[in-house]
Design a protein around this motif. Structure first.
Motif, PDB file in Angstrom:
ATOM      1  N   PRO A 154       0.826  -1.203   0.000  1.00  0.00           N
ATOM      2  CA  PRO A 154       0.000   0.000   0.000  1.00  0.00           C
ATOM      3  C   PRO A 154       0.861   1.253   0.000  1.00  0.00           C
ATOM      4  O   PRO A 154       1.937   1.267   0.614  1.00  0.00           O
ATOM      5  CB  PRO A 154      -0.790  -0.089   1.309  1.00  0.00           C
ATOM      6  CG  PRO A 154      -0.469  -1.373   1.927  1.00  0.00           C
ATOM      7  CD  PRO A 154       0.636  -2.022   1.204  1.00  0.00           C
ATOM      8  N   ASN A 155       0.397   2.311  -0.677  1.00  0.00           N
ATOM      9  CA  ASN A 155       1.254   3.487  -0.796  1.00  0.00           C
ATOM     10  C   ASN A 155       1.545   4.139   0.553  1.00  0.00           C
ATOM     11  O   ASN A 155       2.616   4.683   0.756  1.00  0.00           O
ATOM     12  CB  ASN A 155       0.688   4.484  -1.813  1.00  0.00           C
ATOM     13  CG  ASN A 155      -0.728   4.882  -1.523  1.00  0.00           C
ATOM     14  OD1 ASN A 155      -1.144   4.903  -0.358  1.00  0.00           O
ATOM     15  ND2 ASN A 155      -1.492   5.195  -2.550  1.00  0.00           N
ATOM     16  N   PHE A 156       0.619   4.023   1.514  1.00  0.00           N
ATOM     17  CA  PHE A 156       0.926   4.650   2.800  1.00  0.00           C
ATOM     18  C   PHE A 156       2.023   3.890   3.538  1.00  0.00           C
ATOM     19  O   PHE A 156       2.787   4.486   4.301  1.00  0.00           O
ATOM     20  CB  PHE A 156      -0.320   4.816   3.661  1.00  0.00           C
ATOM     21  CG  PHE A 156      -1.061   3.544   3.994  1.00  0.00           C
ATOM     22  CD1 PHE A 156      -0.600   2.673   4.948  1.00  0.00           C
ATOM     23  CD2 PHE A 156      -2.242   3.243   3.334  1.00  0.00           C
ATOM     24  CE1 PHE A 156      -1.285   1.517   5.250  1.00  0.00           C
ATOM     25  CE2 PHE A 156      -2.933   2.084   3.628  1.00  0.00           C
ATOM     26  CZ  PHE A 156      -2.444   1.219   4.596  1.00  0.00           C
ATOM     27  N   ALA A 157       2.117   2.566   3.285  1.00  0.00           N
ATOM     28  CA  ALA A 157       3.198   1.809   3.913  1.00  0.00           C
ATOM     29  C   ALA A 157       4.542   2.270   3.362  1.00  0.00           C
ATOM     30  O   ALA A 157       5.504   2.483   4.105  1.00  0.00           O
ATOM     31  CB  ALA A 157       3.005   0.316   3.677  1.00  0.00           C
ATOM     32  N   LEU A 162       9.393   5.479   4.009  1.00  0.00           N
ATOM     33  CA  LEU A 162      10.254   6.548   3.499  1.00  0.00           C
ATOM     34  C   LEU A 162      10.401   7.665   4.521  1.00  0.00           C
ATOM     35  O   LEU A 162      11.504   8.170   4.764  1.00  0.00           O
ATOM     36  CB  LEU A 162       9.664   7.145   2.219  1.00  0.00           C
ATOM     37  CG  LEU A 162       9.820   6.380   0.921  1.00  0.00           C
ATOM     38  CD1 LEU A 162       9.107   7.114  -0.187  1.00  0.00           C
ATOM     39  CD2 LEU A 162      11.299   6.234   0.588  1.00  0.00           C
ATOM     40  N   ALA A 163       9.285   8.033   5.136  1.00  0.00           N
ATOM     41  CA  ALA A 163       9.327   9.116   6.122  1.00  0.00           C
ATOM     42  C   ALA A 163      10.302   8.748   7.225  1.00  0.00           C
ATOM     43  O   ALA A 163      11.048   9.600   7.720  1.00  0.00           O
ATOM     44  CB  ALA A 163       7.940   9.358   6.699  1.00  0.00           C
ATOM     45  N   TYR A 164      10.318   7.470   7.602  1.00  0.00           N
ATOM     46  CA  TYR A 164      11.244   7.066   8.651  1.00  0.00           C
ATOM     47  C   TYR A 164      12.686   7.048   8.134  1.00  0.00           C
ATOM     48  O   TYR A 164      13.583   7.639   8.736  1.00  0.00           O
ATOM     49  CB  TYR A 164      10.867   5.691   9.204  1.00  0.00           C
ATOM     50  CG  TYR A 164      11.884   5.192  10.200  1.00  0.00           C
ATOM     51  CD1 TYR A 164      12.058   5.850  11.414  1.00  0.00           C
ATOM     52  CD2 TYR A 164      12.698   4.107   9.906  1.00  0.00           C
ATOM     53  CE1 TYR A 164      13.014   5.432  12.312  1.00  0.00           C
ATOM     54  CE2 TYR A 164      13.659   3.684  10.804  1.00  0.00           C
ATOM     55  CZ  TYR A 164      13.812   4.343  12.009  1.00  0.00           C
ATOM     56  OH  TYR A 164      14.756   3.947  12.896  1.00  0.00           O
ATOM     57  N   LEU A 166      14.208   8.272   5.127  1.00  0.00           N
ATOM     58  CA  LEU A 166      14.796   9.502   4.594  1.00  0.00           C
ATOM     59  C   LEU A 166      14.582  10.681   5.532  1.00  0.00           C
ATOM     60  O   LEU A 166      15.403  11.582   5.632  1.00  0.00           O
ATOM     61  CB  LEU A 166      14.205   9.836   3.224  1.00  0.00           C
ATOM     62  CG  LEU A 166      14.389   8.796   2.127  1.00  0.00           C
ATOM     63  CD1 LEU A 166      13.772   9.272   0.828  1.00  0.00           C
ATOM     64  CD2 LEU A 166      15.873   8.523   1.919  1.00  0.00           C
ATOM     65  N   GLY A 167      13.444  10.676   6.229  1.00  0.00           N
ATOM     66  CA  GLY A 167      13.119  11.824   7.048  1.00  0.00           C
ATOM     67  C   GLY A 167      13.748  11.774   8.428  1.00  0.00           C
ATOM     68  O   GLY A 167      14.194  12.790   8.947  1.00  0.00           O
ATOM     69  N   VAL A 168      13.786  10.592   9.018  1.00  0.00           N
ATOM     70  CA  VAL A 168      14.270  10.501  10.401  1.00  0.00           C
ATOM     71  C   VAL A 168      15.678   9.920  10.460  1.00  0.00           C
ATOM     72  O   VAL A 168      16.606  10.556  10.955  1.00  0.00           O
ATOM     73  CB  VAL A 168      13.315   9.636  11.256  1.00  0.00           C
ATOM     74  CG1 VAL A 168      13.832   9.535  12.672  1.00  0.00           C
ATOM     75  CG2 VAL A 168      11.921  10.233  11.239  1.00  0.00           C
ATOM     76  N   LYS A 169      15.834   8.722   9.904  1.00  0.00           N
ATOM     77  CA  LYS A 169      17.099   8.004  10.053  1.00  0.00           C
ATOM     78  C   LYS A 169      18.238   8.741   9.356  1.00  0.00           C
ATOM     79  O   LYS A 169      19.260   9.048   9.947  1.00  0.00           O
ATOM     80  CB  LYS A 169      16.938   6.601   9.454  1.00  0.00           C
ATOM     81  CG  LYS A 169      17.960   5.595   9.937  1.00  0.00           C
ATOM     82  CD  LYS A 169      17.460   4.887  11.194  1.00  0.00           C
ATOM     83  CE  LYS A 169      18.560   4.086  11.857  1.00  0.00           C
ATOM     84  NZ  LYS A 169      18.613   2.716  11.400  1.00  0.00           N
TER      85      LYS A 169
ATOM     86  N   ILE B 245       6.744   7.834  15.043  1.00  0.00           N
ATOM     87  CA  ILE B 245       7.583   7.078  14.108  1.00  0.00           C
ATOM     88  C   ILE B 245       9.065   7.391  14.289  1.00  0.00           C
ATOM     89  O   ILE B 245       9.922   6.533  14.056  1.00  0.00           O
ATOM     90  CB  ILE B 245       7.136   7.300  12.650  1.00  0.00           C
ATOM     91  CG1 ILE B 245       7.782   6.264  11.736  1.00  0.00           C
ATOM     92  CG2 ILE B 245       7.434   8.702  12.174  1.00  0.00           C
ATOM     93  CD1 ILE B 245       7.181   6.172  10.379  1.00  0.00           C
ATOM     94  N   SER B 246       9.408   8.586  14.770  1.00  0.00           N
ATOM     95  CA  SER B 246      10.837   8.900  14.910  1.00  0.00           C
ATOM     96  C   SER B 246      11.438   8.189  16.118  1.00  0.00           C
ATOM     97  O   SER B 246      12.633   7.916  16.143  1.00  0.00           O
ATOM     98  CB  SER B 246      11.031  10.405  15.021  1.00  0.00           C
ATOM     99  OG  SER B 246      10.206  10.917  16.022  1.00  0.00           O
ATOM    100  N   LEU B 247      10.625   7.876  17.133  1.00  0.00           N
ATOM    101  CA  LEU B 247      11.168   7.229  18.341  1.00  0.00           C
ATOM    102  C   LEU B 247      11.006   5.718  18.312  1.00  0.00           C
ATOM    103  O   LEU B 247      11.943   4.978  18.606  1.00  0.00           O
ATOM    104  CB  LEU B 247      10.465   7.795  19.585  1.00  0.00           C
ATOM    105  CG  LEU B 247      10.720   9.284  19.816  1.00  0.00           C
ATOM    106  CD1 LEU B 247       9.857   9.803  20.943  1.00  0.00           C
ATOM    107  CD2 LEU B 247      12.202   9.524  20.114  1.00  0.00           C
TER     108      LEU B 247
END
Lengths: 328, 284
Positions: A154-157, A162-164, A166-169, B245-247
């Motif tokens: 699913p696109n939200f998965a 990606l958010a995790y 590219l955005g966080v990690k 999600i960040s934690l």
């Protein structure tokens, strides 16, 4: 012979137009019925602290004191004149016109749609042709399996992963918020990368699979054998002879996917907080903005129907065989 | 003809789906912490924490138990709404194709009208229609799972119905149907013995795909805040933990993985059965 064909073609187009108009009326009326079926008292939701007189005034303004037909035609009269109603709120003096909120949210969604379609086609066309050309080889089998997997996620998965990542990690991109082009093209593109990838991966997979299947069957046609026996290069044959007749299903699917993104990108808009058209629509539904729901869903349906019509016409133009098949 | 060995994907997909069905029936009996028990010693624990294999969410609720608990609602919503839509859509589509005339016109018009609103938009409206009268108190009114099932059924009826209609149409012109008609067989029995058994397989294969779509849409609805109650399905576990999600990324990504694996398996079966049907048709 030729003339009768044109007459029947014109008649076919006219019949389709009439059908389309009937569908438009029925869709908008169906939405009216659904909106009127929404449970609860809309005016007390819209004006939680209003006096009884204010509530009655709003009820009259929304047309809720009328029956469903009167309500429908008064809405329709406003709608065709470009008055999409008011988005009521307690903070902004009585509310904001729906049309100005559309003007604010729709461009983001249209850009998202445009980028997604462009990226999907840019990857799927070469890939689809390549896989068809190398059909049943190990390359084809491996890539086809990967694509099958991708089309099922699913696109939200994908978006959340990606958010995790590219955005966080890796901390490369800001995982939320939209930046308009006017604030810098680079920043704008950066804010759209993750939403576009999330929406594109699945469509790339679907489009590639469609194009691959159609191209494989085109490659079996006589004119391809003919072209290769003339000694034309494979590259020339693939792009000049094979691609166009093989691209019909792909183009239909691309157009319909694009059309469905007008409201269907809402989950991705929500994951990346883009505040696009889909989120506006979802919010209107959540807080029972009668007129906004009515006008927005009508707009989505109209866009969807027009897209279908364009695809149909385009389909007949690009491949004369379709006309003949359908005429038969 | 020698029986061909089934591909590995078949075993993986059916294994996962059987596991899901098992979990939704017997999941509550497994010796695991309760899904809504908060273990405050371990809040936001990572993977492989002792006592919590998949870790816990920010309330200290065991993620594995939540996933297992969520399986039931995710599977039930998908299965019931697709089965209902298949039944209603199938009856409408086959009747339209066999009766033709005004019945066909009305049914086709209904399908076209419904299909001209994108799925997700229509589902959102339907969910609002079936929801509690007060939008700020979602717990009132019908149970959420029922609201979702009704809305999703309504939305996929035309998808499956249109398929049933076109499939039935393609069978009504076949030679064996003409023969049966010319031998004086009753319309109703032709329908039941010749048309329906041929339409059902292709509906089944699309049914698998539709179940996958339903699971994805249900997840999307949860993200938009109109899904099941928090933590009661895969989608809503994911939606509940999305802000963290960040934690504690695993609390969002593992339910997303469960959804993805299920959809993949369902799509696999859809494709697998379609290929089988196509092969059979090619031999006829």
């Amino acid at each position: 012979m030729h003339e009768t064909m044109t007459v029947s073609k014109v008649r076919g187009i006219l019949t389709n137009l009439v059908k389309m108009i009937v569908v438009l009326f029925l869709v908008t009326f169906g939405i009216t019925v659904l909106v009127r079926l929404l449970p609860g008292d809309p005016v007390s939701t819209l004006l939680p602290f209003g006096s009884p007189e204010q509530l009655d005034a709003l009820r009259a303004e929304l047309g809720l004191d009328k029956n469903v037909f009167q309500y429908y035609f008064s809405w329709l009269g406003d709608f065709v004149r470009g008055d999409f109603g008011t988005y009521y709120s307690t903070t902004a003096d009585g509310g904001t016109p729906v049309s100005s909120m559309i003007a604010q949210t729709l461009p983001r969604t249209l850009l998202l749609m445009l980028y997604t379609t462009f990226v999907s086609l840019a990857f799927s066309i070469p890939l689809g042709i390549l896989l068809a050309y190398r059909a049943q080889t190990r390359l084809d089998k491996t890539v086809s399996n990967v694509l099958f997997g991708l089309s099922s996620i699913p696109n939200f998965a994908i978006g959340l992963a990606l958010a995790y990542l590219l955005g966080v990690k890796l901390d490369l991109l800001n995982p939320v918020g939209y930046i308009p082009i006017s604030e810098g093209l680079g920043e704008h593109i950066k804010s759209m990368i993750m939403p576009v990838i999330s929406l594109s991966l699945g469509t790339i997979a679907t489009f590639t699979r469609l194009l691959r299947v159609d191209t494989i069957s085109t490659l079996k046609e006589d004119f391809v054998t003919m072209a290769s026996s003339k000694g034309l290069s494979n590259r020339w044959i693939l792009w000049r002879h094979v691609f166009r007749p093989s691209s019909l299903t792909l183009l239909t699917s691309a157009a319909l996917t694009m059309a469905s993104l007008i409201g269907g990108a809402v989950v991705i808009e929500s994951v990346f907080a883009l505040n696009g058209f889909g989120m506006f629509l979802a919010m209107s539904i959540a807080v029972r903005q009668y007129l906004a729901i009515q006008s927005l869903v009508a707009l989505v349906a109209i866009a969807f129907i027009l897209f279908n019509l364009i695809v149909d016409v385009f389909y007949a133009v690009i491949d004369p065989r379709v006309r003949n098949h359908r005429g038969a | 003809m020698a029986r061909k060995r089934k591909p590995i994907g078949y075993y993986l997909s059916s294994g996962w789906l059987y596991l899901c069905i098992f979990m939704s029936v017997f999941g509550g009996l497994l010796p695991l912490p309760k899904w809504d028990d908060n273990d405050f010693e371990y809040t936001g624990a990572g993977l492989f924490t002792p006592g919590h294999i998949l870790g816990t969410d920010y309330d200290g609720a065991d993620l594995l138990s939540q996933i297992i608990h969520g399986t039931r609602n995710s599977i039930v919503i998908a299965f019931v709404s697709v089965a209902a839509a298949m039944l209603i859509g199938g009856i409408l589509g086959i009747t339209a194709a066999y009766r033709r005339g005004w019945v066909d016109s009305i049914v086709t018009m209904y399908f076209n009208v419904t299909l001209s609103i994108p799925t997700l938009v229509l589902v959102l409206v339907m969910v609002a229609v079936f929801s509690s009268p007060d939008p700020f108190d979602p717990s009132g009114g019908m149970p959420r799972v029922l609201v979702l099932i009704l809305s999703l059924t309504f939305v996929i009826i035309p998808v499956l119905g249109r398929l049933a209609r076109s499939s039935a149409l393609s069978w009504t012109g076949r030679d064996f149907v003409l023969v049966a008609e010319s031998m004086g067989m009753k319309k109703r029995s032709i329908l039941m013995t010749h048309i329906v058994p041929n339409v059902v397989p292709s509906m089944m294969s699309v049914g698998f795909l539709a179940a996958g779509v339903v699971i994805v849409v249900e997840g999307g609805l949860s993200i938009l805040g109109v899904g099941t109650n928090p933590g009661e399905s895969w989608g809503s576990i994911l939606a509940k933990n999305r802000g963290e999600i960040s934690l504690i990324p695993h609390t969002t990504l593992i339910p997303a993985l469960a959804i993805a694996l299920t959809v993949m398996s369902l799509n696999y079966f859809g494709d697998y059965f379609r290929e089988k049907i196509d092969g059979r048709e090619a031999r006829i």
